[in-house]
Design a protein around this motif. Structure first.
Motif, PDB file in Angstrom:
ATOM      1  N   LEU A 104       0.834  -1.211   0.000  1.00  0.00           N
ATOM      2  CA  LEU A 104       0.000   0.000   0.000  1.00  0.00           C
ATOM      3  C   LEU A 104       0.871   1.264   0.000  1.00  0.00           C
ATOM      4  O   LEU A 104       0.556   2.243  -0.688  1.00  0.00           O
ATOM      5  CB  LEU A 104      -0.930   0.002   1.205  1.00  0.00           C
ATOM      6  N   ILE A 105       1.944   1.250   0.757  1.00  0.00           N
ATOM      7  CA  ILE A 105       2.864   2.393   0.773  1.00  0.00           C
ATOM      8  C   ILE A 105       3.507   2.567  -0.595  1.00  0.00           C
ATOM      9  O   ILE A 105       3.666   3.695  -1.088  1.00  0.00           O
ATOM     10  CB  ILE A 105       3.924   2.218   1.881  1.00  0.00           C
ATOM     11  N   ALA A 106       3.861   1.446  -1.246  1.00  0.00           N
ATOM     12  CA  ALA A 106       4.425   1.511  -2.594  1.00  0.00           C
ATOM     13  C   ALA A 106       3.418   2.107  -3.575  1.00  0.00           C
ATOM     14  O   ALA A 106       3.787   2.916  -4.444  1.00  0.00           O
ATOM     15  CB  ALA A 106       4.848   0.117  -3.052  1.00  0.00           C
ATOM     16  N   LEU A 107       2.147   1.740  -3.445  1.00  0.00           N
ATOM     17  CA  LEU A 107       1.105   2.311  -4.308  1.00  0.00           C
ATOM     18  C   LEU A 107       0.946   3.812  -4.055  1.00  0.00           C
ATOM     19  O   LEU A 107       0.720   4.589  -4.991  1.00  0.00           O
ATOM     20  CB  LEU A 107      -0.223   1.595  -4.070  1.00  0.00           C
ATOM     21  N   LEU A 108       1.063   4.209  -2.786  1.00  0.00           N
ATOM     22  CA  LEU A 108       0.996   5.633  -2.447  1.00  0.00           C
ATOM     23  C   LEU A 108       2.143   6.394  -3.086  1.00  0.00           C
ATOM     24  O   LEU A 108       1.945   7.480  -3.659  1.00  0.00           O
ATOM     25  CB  LEU A 108       1.021   5.799  -0.924  1.00  0.00           C
TER      26      LEU A 108
END
Length: 356
Positions: free
Chosen positions: A229-233
């Motif tokens: 999720l952090i990578a997607l952000l």
């Protein structure tokens, strides 16, 4: 209910905002490989608004009714002393420069600057977000007592999601039709007006309701999911596709991040629950609201003049260290005792009592 591992995320968000304002010329934030993250780090204010809505429900969700008077008094006691301290520091600086903005002072003292285009960033610019939070605090007891406790969750969810979608459409449409330099006063209304951020608080409330009714007992290792999720952000910030993220659009990522951190029992949670990290999260409000006063008092010019330091990286981190130390002292000696006195009892501050 206390979700302690979320507390440190406030510190990360607050420091990111400080880097956005003051750290662009320092290493490593000027490095092209990560600079784009901190050029967009002001979206962390949106994270604050969403998280505020979420933790309000976590804190009060099991109550049958909220007393508006007690609730509002406690909330103001939590934010206003340090907020006012920041105002006093900025007033001192303006007095020293013989350039006092009396209208800005009036608006900031009463926390209404975000409603007035042209005055939103007056006196202490980060204070605009507290002007927005004040609206959230004012309506929350009514929304909780009259809507969340009396209307079925499905109906509430539909209304809030439709309001969120409408807010995004209106916000994105203006930025799509007009160039940013053409918006003028409209930009102040779109980007800072409290009503334009109400969707973020309400979608956070909805996430909180969904969480406590369905997931609060579930605990698993979600480290990998959180990292994804952090990578997607990060990808969203790298490739914004012409979208403006300052009105809660990133809640599609922020809410899952909040959810999975809350449910996680992996390494990330163990790390975030470290006492030092929790304390840093607890002083995050001071870091956020005092950043402009501290960086104004200890200017890069002053550091160069008195300490003979001119390297942007050294100067930035020195000022950041001073900000963190000052915020720690303010929290221990000022914030916490005042809140305890207002509440009339000794207690450890919880995440639900931290607005930023």
């Amino acid at each position: 209910m206390r979700i302690e591992q979320l507390t440190f995320t406030r510190f990360l968000a607050a420091v990111s905002v400080v880097v956005f304002h003051y750290g662009g010329k320092s290493f490593p934030f000027r490095n092209d490989s990560i600079a784009f993250i901190f050029r967009h780090a002001d979206v962390c204010v949106s994270y604050f608004f969403i998280l505020s809505g979420f933790v309000m429900i976590i804190a009060y969700g099991n109550k049958t009714v909220i007393s508006a008077g007690d609730y509002f008094r406690n909330r103001v006691a939590r934010i206003y002393p340090v907020y006012f301290l920041a105002i006093l520091i900025m007033l001192f600086l303006q007095f020293r420069e013989k350039n006092i903005d009396f209208s800005g002072l009036f608006l900031n003292v009463f926390m209404i600057q975000a409603w007035i285009p042209g005055k939103v960033l007056s006196l202490n610019p980060p204070g605009w977000s507290l002007s927005v939070e004040l609206l959230f605090y004012a309506i929350f007891p009514f929304v909780f007592n009259r809507i969340f406790k009396k209307i079925p969750l499905k109906r509430t969810a539909v209304s809030i999601i439709l309001f969120w979608i409408l807010s995004q459409v209106i916000f994105q449409l203006f930025f799509f039709v007009y160039e940013e330099n053409q918006l003028g006063t409209i930009k102040d209304i779109l980007q800072y007006n409290p009503l334009m951020h109400l969707n973020e608080f309400l979608i956070g409330n909805l996430a909180g309701l969904f969480f406590i009714r369905n997931f609060k007992e579930e605990k698993r290792n979600y480290d990998f999911v959180i990292l994804i999720l952090i990578a997607l952000l990060v990808l969203a910030l790298k490739f914004p596709l012409g979208l403006n993220f300052h009105n809660g659009l990133l809640s599609v990522l922020f809410i899952p991040i909040i959810f999975f951190i809350s449910l996680n029992d992996g390494i990330i949670t163990k790390l975030f629950r470290n006492k030092i990290f929790v304390f840093l999260g607890e002083i995050s409000f001071g870091i956020y609201i005092l950043q402009h006063p501290v960086y104004s008092l200890i200017s890069a010019y002053s550091v160069n003049k008195y300490l003979h330091l001119s390297d942007p990286t050294i100067v930035f981190f020195l000022r950041l260290f001073i900000l963190i130390v000052f915020s720690s002292v303010v929290y221990i000696c000022f914030e916490k005792p005042i809140l305890e006195k207002v509440k009339g009892k000794k207690k450890t501050l919880t995440l639900s009592e931290n607005p930023v």
